[in-house]
Design an enzyme around this catalytic site. Sequence first.
Site, PDB file in Angstrom:
ATOM      1  N   GLN A   8       0.783  -1.244   0.000  1.00 21.32           N
ATOM      2  CA  GLN A   8       0.000   0.000   0.000  1.00 21.32           C
ATOM      3  C   GLN A   8       0.815   1.294   0.000  1.00 21.32           C
ATOM      4  O   GLN A   8       0.498   2.232  -0.734  1.00 21.32           O
ATOM      5  CB  GLN A   8      -0.960   0.013   1.205  1.00 21.32           C
ATOM      6  CG  GLN A   8      -1.861   1.220   1.207  1.00 21.32           C
ATOM      7  CD  GLN A   8      -2.946   1.252   2.272  1.00 21.32           C
ATOM      8  OE1 GLN A   8      -3.558   2.275   2.482  1.00 21.32           O
ATOM      9  NE2 GLN A   8      -3.219   0.163   2.952  1.00 21.32           N
ATOM     10  N   ARG A  44       6.921  -9.002 -10.387  1.00 20.04           N
ATOM     11  CA  ARG A  44       7.499 -10.307 -10.650  1.00 20.04           C
ATOM     12  C   ARG A  44       6.603 -11.128 -11.578  1.00 20.04           C
ATOM     13  O   ARG A  44       5.384 -11.190 -11.343  1.00 20.04           O
ATOM     14  CB  ARG A  44       7.679 -11.058  -9.337  1.00 20.04           C
ATOM     15  CG  ARG A  44       9.105 -11.579  -9.232  1.00 20.04           C
ATOM     16  CD  ARG A  44       9.330 -12.391  -8.042  1.00 20.04           C
ATOM     17  NE  ARG A  44       8.772 -11.809  -6.838  1.00 20.04           N
ATOM     18  CZ  ARG A  44       9.295 -12.028  -5.647  1.00 20.04           C
ATOM     19  NH1 ARG A  44      10.379 -12.750  -5.538  1.00 20.04           N
ATOM     20  NH2 ARG A  44       8.736 -11.534  -4.575  1.00 20.04           N
ATOM     21  N   THR A  83      13.818  -9.180 -11.980  1.00 22.69           N
ATOM     22  CA  THR A  83      15.020  -8.349 -11.902  1.00 22.69           C
ATOM     23  C   THR A  83      16.182  -9.075 -11.231  1.00 22.69           C
ATOM     24  O   THR A  83      17.199  -8.465 -10.940  1.00 22.69           O
ATOM     25  CB  THR A  83      14.711  -7.045 -11.133  1.00 22.69           C
ATOM     26  OG1 THR A  83      14.117  -7.397  -9.892  1.00 22.69           O
ATOM     27  CG2 THR A  83      13.789  -6.155 -11.925  1.00 22.69           C
ATOM     28  N   PHE A 105      10.580  -1.944  -0.869  1.00 17.89           N
ATOM     29  CA  PHE A 105      10.960  -3.300  -0.482  1.00 17.89           C
ATOM     30  C   PHE A 105      11.493  -3.283   0.943  1.00 17.89           C
ATOM     31  O   PHE A 105      11.774  -2.227   1.513  1.00 17.89           O
ATOM     32  CB  PHE A 105      12.052  -3.835  -1.417  1.00 17.89           C
ATOM     33  CG  PHE A 105      11.562  -4.090  -2.804  1.00 17.89           C
ATOM     34  CD1 PHE A 105      10.446  -4.884  -3.022  1.00 17.89           C
ATOM     35  CD2 PHE A 105      12.216  -3.538  -3.895  1.00 17.89           C
ATOM     36  CE1 PHE A 105       9.988  -5.120  -4.305  1.00 17.89           C
ATOM     37  CE2 PHE A 105      11.762  -3.765  -5.178  1.00 17.89           C
ATOM     38  CZ  PHE A 105      10.647  -4.558  -5.382  1.00 17.89           C
ATOM     39  N   TYR A 160       4.633  -3.281   8.627  1.00 14.92           N
ATOM     40  CA  TYR A 160       3.302  -3.072   8.044  1.00 14.92           C
ATOM     41  C   TYR A 160       2.580  -1.982   8.842  1.00 14.92           C
ATOM     42  O   TYR A 160       3.010  -1.573   9.922  1.00 14.92           O
ATOM     43  CB  TYR A 160       2.487  -4.375   8.096  1.00 14.92           C
ATOM     44  CG  TYR A 160       2.881  -5.379   7.036  1.00 14.92           C
ATOM     45  CD1 TYR A 160       2.589  -5.156   5.692  1.00 14.92           C
ATOM     46  CD2 TYR A 160       3.549  -6.545   7.371  1.00 14.92           C
ATOM     47  CE1 TYR A 160       2.955  -6.084   4.713  1.00 14.92           C
ATOM     48  CE2 TYR A 160       3.914  -7.476   6.396  1.00 14.92           C
ATOM     49  CZ  TYR A 160       3.608  -7.235   5.064  1.00 14.92           C
ATOM     50  OH  TYR A 160       3.961  -8.131   4.102  1.00 14.92           O
ATOM     51  N   GLU A 161       1.446  -1.576   8.298  1.00 13.28           N
ATOM     52  CA  GLU A 161       0.635  -0.483   8.838  1.00 13.28           C
ATOM     53  C   GLU A 161       0.600  -0.376  10.370  1.00 13.28           C
ATOM     54  O   GLU A 161       1.012   0.619  10.963  1.00 13.28           O
ATOM     55  CB  GLU A 161      -0.803  -0.653   8.303  1.00 13.28           C
ATOM     56  CG  GLU A 161      -1.832   0.277   8.870  1.00 13.28           C
ATOM     57  CD  GLU A 161      -1.617   1.719   8.454  1.00 13.28           C
ATOM     58  OE1 GLU A 161      -1.557   1.978   7.255  1.00 13.28           O
ATOM     59  OE2 GLU A 161      -1.496   2.588   9.331  1.00 13.28           O
ATOM     60  N   ASP A 205       0.601   3.505   6.100  1.00 17.83           N
ATOM     61  CA  ASP A 205       0.756   3.148   4.691  1.00 17.83           C
ATOM     62  C   ASP A 205       0.501   4.332   3.751  1.00 17.83           C
ATOM     63  O   ASP A 205       1.425   4.966   3.270  1.00 17.83           O
ATOM     64  CB  ASP A 205      -0.200   2.002   4.332  1.00 17.83           C
ATOM     65  CG  ASP A 205       0.320   0.667   4.834  1.00 17.83           C
ATOM     66  OD1 ASP A 205       1.500   0.573   5.188  1.00 17.83           O
ATOM     67  OD2 ASP A 205      -0.470  -0.296   4.864  1.00 17.83           O
ATOM     68  N   GLY A 243      -7.794  19.687  19.972  1.00 18.39           N
ATOM     69  CA  GLY A 243      -7.332  21.074  20.001  1.00 18.39           C
ATOM     70  C   GLY A 243      -7.914  21.792  21.202  1.00 18.39           C
ATOM     71  O   GLY A 243      -8.135  21.186  22.260  1.00 18.39           O
ATOM     72  N   GLY A 244      -8.201  23.061  21.052  1.00 25.56           N
ATOM     73  CA  GLY A 244      -8.736  23.831  22.171  1.00 25.56           C
ATOM     74  C   GLY A 244     -10.257  23.750  22.267  1.00 25.56           C
ATOM     75  O   GLY A 244     -10.859  24.444  23.088  1.00 25.56           O
ATOM     76  N   GLN A 245     -10.878  22.953  21.410  1.00 19.47           N
ATOM     77  CA  GLN A 245     -12.354  22.897  21.404  1.00 19.47           C
ATOM     78  C   GLN A 245     -12.810  21.533  21.919  1.00 19.47           C
ATOM     79  O   GLN A 245     -12.584  20.537  21.252  1.00 19.47           O
ATOM     80  CB  GLN A 245     -12.913  23.052  19.971  1.00 19.47           C
ATOM     81  CG  GLN A 245     -12.140  23.957  19.047  1.00 19.47           C
ATOM     82  CD  GLN A 245     -12.232  25.414  19.461  1.00 19.47           C
ATOM     83  OE1 GLN A 245     -13.079  25.794  20.265  1.00 19.47           O
ATOM     84  NE2 GLN A 245     -11.347  26.238  18.941  1.00 19.47           N
ATOM     85  N   GLN A 248     -17.311  24.818  20.354  1.00 21.78           N
ATOM     86  CA  GLN A 248     -16.370  25.895  20.039  1.00 21.78           C
ATOM     87  C   GLN A 248     -16.624  27.033  21.025  1.00 21.78           C
ATOM     88  O   GLN A 248     -17.794  27.387  21.268  1.00 21.78           O
ATOM     89  CB  GLN A 248     -16.648  26.359  18.610  1.00 21.78           C
ATOM     90  CG  GLN A 248     -15.474  26.965  17.910  1.00 21.78           C
ATOM     91  CD  GLN A 248     -15.871  27.472  16.543  1.00 21.78           C
ATOM     92  OE1 GLN A 248     -17.039  27.433  16.167  1.00 21.78           O
ATOM     93  NE2 GLN A 248     -14.896  27.956  15.798  1.00 21.78           N
TER      94      GLN A 248
END
Length: 416
Positions: free
Chosen positions: A17, A38, A74, A97, A139-140, A169, A248-250, A273
């Site tokens: 990915q 491949r 290759t 890779f 991986y992820e 990913d 955040g600030g909210q 907010q």
Amino acid sequence: MSKPLEGIKIIDFTHVQAGPACTQLLAWFGADVIKVERPGSGDVTRSQLRDIPDADALYFTMLNSNKRSLTLDTKTPEGKEVLEKLVKESDVLVENFAPGALDRMGFTWERLSELNPKLIVASVKGFSDGHHYDDLKVYENVAQCAGGAASTTGFWDGPPTVSAAALGDSNTGMHLAIGILTALIGRGQTGRGQKVAVSMQDSVINLCRVKLRDQQRLDRVGYLEEYPQYPHGEFTDVVPRGGNAGGGGQPGWVLKCKGWETDPNAYIYFTIQGHAWEPICRALGKPEWIDDPNYATPQARQPHIFDIFATIEEWLADKTKYEAVDILRKFDIPCAPVLSMKEIANDPSLRASGTIVEVPHKERGSYLTVGSPIKFSGLKPEITGSPLLGEHTDEILAELGYSKDQIAHLHAARSV
Ligand code: COA
């Protein structure tokens, strides 16, 4: 309409990915992306999690649109020769890779830049070069854990949790795309290519920037006032998991709407907010809260924040998530329904904007994919289907100057 990256040739030596997401993006914007795979098997995602027997899996088709596919072994001398020719004619080589695999194939950075000094060589690895884990395959979810996302995601009474969003990913692929475009501009100034390296851990950390902010605030003052642990709970010396708190600030939280008992996504995200307090009170029918000293300022509200959310949930009890947002938007309150993937797939606005697109595929018929999230005034990326394995092998070899006989020989030797 001409595309800004037209004329840029990219050797796409990527799989799974992180790398494919990067090269797919560049292909949308006009680059000629040649996916090198491949022979026989190709990218492992072609066959992973298949929903149609013998047809490329969605995992592959959704990350490899707008590309051409060249099969090439290759590790054979003939395959290496083809890759060398391609390197000489290309602008960028992208790979993800395992550490050292490209070197073992004989294509070190030194060799590649000797073949083509203008080549940009872009790599994704799990950890950056020289890191004490730089030999690891990643991986992820491994990246989300190593990048600080997992320790700060989830609820305080549960384990570290990974996100469904591909922070390790696709996010790394987007960082790499920025690096490649920067190197292309740099090449315009120096005439030389360079190595561009992005690690999955670093890319996750970049998105966890505000959590490093919080660690330093915690170190200094011992608490974090926007977290649910404040002021009633305990803080340790590390940034805790904050559930669905606003970062955040909210202050904000995921709140139940009508039907939550049976629909797992009957919720909205509601943000308080600071300057929207008055409209929030009016929307909820609580005008007495506007000037009440217990509620009038963000500091005064924080100790009661979950009582406030509970009151909002009472107000939401007879409204669907869509009805609630339609009322709240009139009061300028930042909010949204929690959308399921099914709702996203069928959302007319997302279809109209090209964020969700249906594309044809030779074997599958049409399938849905995510189109370009970047919108331009002078470019409308057209998303095409992904290539079949080796679909463009002969065409690309002919472009490299191979004769029909030479191409037949390469096929017979199973090098392509
Ligand atoms: N012809 C010949 N050999 C090829 C080839 C081709 N066209 N394409 C790949 N190979 C070879 C590689 O050279 C390598 O050989 P070697 O181990 O003998 O050197 C081999 O195939 C396997 O590559 P590898 O990357 O080790 O695959 P893997 O399936 O074992 O590992 C990952 C997969 C994703 C874990 C690993 O590639 C990785 O950590 N990548 C970097 C981080 C990353 O991108 N993670 C995934 C994010 S989605």
